[in-house]
Each structure stands twice: as C-alpha cells, then as structure tokens.
Design a protein around this motif. Structure first.
Motif, PDB file in Angstrom:
ATOM      1  N   ARG A 164       0.780  -1.181  -0.012  1.00  0.00           N
ATOM      2  CA  ARG A 164       0.040  -0.005   0.156  1.00  0.00           C
ATOM      3  C   ARG A 164       0.914   1.356  -0.006  1.00  0.00           C
ATOM      4  NH1 ARG A 164      -3.528   3.268   3.640  1.00  0.00           N
ATOM      5  NH2 ARG A 164      -5.424   3.688   2.676  1.00  0.00           N
ATOM      6  N   GLU A 197      -5.659   5.058  -4.233  1.00  0.00           N
ATOM      7  CA  GLU A 197      -4.895   4.055  -3.857  1.00  0.00           C
ATOM      8  C   GLU A 197      -3.893   3.515  -5.042  1.00  0.00           C
ATOM      9  OE1 GLU A 197      -4.475   0.283  -0.673  1.00  0.00           O
ATOM     10  OE2 GLU A 197      -6.395   1.839  -0.554  1.00  0.00           O
ATOM     11  N   GLN A 229      -1.618   8.942  -0.883  1.00  0.00           N
ATOM     12  CA  GLN A 229      -2.871   8.895  -1.088  1.00  0.00           C
ATOM     13  C   GLN A 229      -3.646   9.377   0.160  1.00  0.00           C
ATOM     14  OE1 GLN A 229      -4.440   4.681  -0.917  1.00  0.00           O
ATOM     15  NE2 GLN A 229      -2.542   4.431  -0.068  1.00  0.00           N
TER      16      GLN A 229
END
Length: 261
Positions: free
Chosen positions: A116, A197, A213
């Motif tokens: 992520r 994302e 993000q």
C-alpha cells in the motif's frame, strides 16, 4: 458519522473497500447477496480476485447486521467503513457482482494488497495546505484521480485535473506528466480512497519518490476537516448525487445510480 441523528434521517449509508485476495467469488457473492436481501438492503457490492468494493443503504440495524456477516470473514475483519445518513434510500435495487477489478485500471502489476502506498490523513493534509508545503518543506501537488464530470461538482483548490473520462486513462496521462510531478509531494485523492490508492502505487512504480494517497478520500476529509481548501461538493454514485461537507445532499436527488465500476 456526521449531521443529524438516525431518528431524523432513518437510512444508514455505508461505503467501504478492501484489497485482499478472494478465490471463492461465486460462493461469497451468494452469501453476501442473500444476507443483503434478507435485510432489505439496496446498493452495490463488487467482488473481484483483488478484493471488495461496496456501497449499501438501509435500516441502521439491518446494515449493521449485514456488516457483522461480512466481518465474520477474517479477510474483512476491521474493514474501514464510511457512514452517512439520509431520509430515503439512495439506491433503487441491489446488485452484487463479480468483476475483473473492483476499480478498473487495466494495469495488472498494481496489487494494493501486497504493498500500500503511504497515506496522509485528512488533518495532516489540511495542515500542509495551510502551510503551503509538507513537513519536509516540499510544495504539495493535489492530483484528482476522478472522472471529469465528478470533478466538475467540486474539487480541492488548485488540484490537477486531467479531465479523465474513465480511470483506465490514468496510466497514460501519468506517463505524459511525470516530469511535472517529480519535485513535489504528490497527494492523489478520489471520492472514498479506492482510485487514489491504485493511482499512488502506479506513481511510485513510475519512479515518483514523494507520493501519498488521501486516506479515506474526500468523504473522510469532509468528516474530519469539513470544507477547508475544498470548493463545491463531492459527487457520489447514487441518488443523492452530490454531498456537501456535512455529508448531506446539496441539491435534489438525481437519477438512480450505482457504485462506479
């Protein structure tokens, strides 16, 4: 949750997503659909091998009961859910669908479950925008990853808007604008977090060093910060059409809509 009480606005609206590998899609689809039908919920649940994306509405107790079913599956335990309330259901029917991607980008190397991109929370972003730079002193560039018609209803002041007609255009647009983004801290944002994302991961893949993000997207920003540095409302894919900074419809509902696919 914002605004008036559930007694004034009896419908609970939820939105959530999670990138997680799913291999039992037909079985999961039936389980979640049956649980929603039994509780009278309306809205959309998208399932793909990469995860789940949902937007549902109904009686608050029924919505929370459905969430109990969802989160009993350890793959969805602790999923972050954004809530708002409305006087009437913003959806006319229920759809539970299996898709190739829960948000289509057509860039298979981007797998948010595995890695992520760093996220910036709403209050930190607002502080950066107040100061005119991030904590390292770099200028901040806001990059809107939504489609042009969504941006036209509201956006962050000074944000880059590439006038996308669909999210699959984002990778090509990024390739043409990389040099302009290299010396800034780039914060990608969207409605609820799912598009920004993937966008942030792609920017990192393309060699941009300072990319974040906006955690939870515009809706979370409204909930935490309100209107600061944002002009207009936030388009949502349901009959509420556009929400203001109090997460309330800012004009009469439009035609029936569903989650962006």
């Amino acid at each position: 949750m914002s605004g008036r009480s559930l007694m004034a606005d009896p419908i609970l609206n939820i939105a959530a997503y999670r990138f997680v590998t799913l291999t039992d899609l037909p079985t999961l689809r039936e389980q979640l659909r049956d649980a929603a039908v039994a509780r009278g919920l309306k809205g959309t649940v998208l399932l793909a091998n990469e995860g789940i994306n949902l937007s549902l509405a109904g009686d608050p107790a029924a919505v929370r009961a459905w969430l109990t079913v969802l989160t009993a599956d350890t793959r969805f335990a602790g999923i972050e859910v954004k809530e708002s309330v409305s006087a009437a259901p913003p959806f006319r029917r229920l759809k539970v669908k299996i898709k190739r991607e829960i948000i289509r980008m057509d860039h298979p190397t981007i797998r948010p479950e595995g890695e992520r991109a760093p996220a910036v929370d709403a209050r930190t972003l607002a502080r950066w925008l107040d100061a005119g730079h991030d904590d390292a002193g770099r200028p901040v560039t806001l990059l809107d990853t939504r489609n042009a018609f969504e941006v036209d209803h509201g956006a962050f002041e000074g944000a880059i808007d590439w006038r996308l007609t669909k999210f699959t255009e984002f990778p090509q647009q990024l390739t043409g604008h990389l040099n302009a983004l290299r010396d800034t801290t780039v914060v990608s944002y969207c409605t609820g977090g799912i598009r920004c994302e993937k966008a942030a991961l792609l920017m990192r893949e393309q060699g941009l060093a300072h990319v974040y993000q906006l955690d939870g997207g515009i809706l979370k920003y409204f909930e935490a910060v309100g209107q600061a540095h944002y002009q207009g409302g936030c388009f949502v894919f349901d009959e509420r059409a556009v929400l203001d900074a109090d997460l309330k419809p800012d004009f009469k509902p439009g035609p029936a809509g569903h989650l962006s696919e």
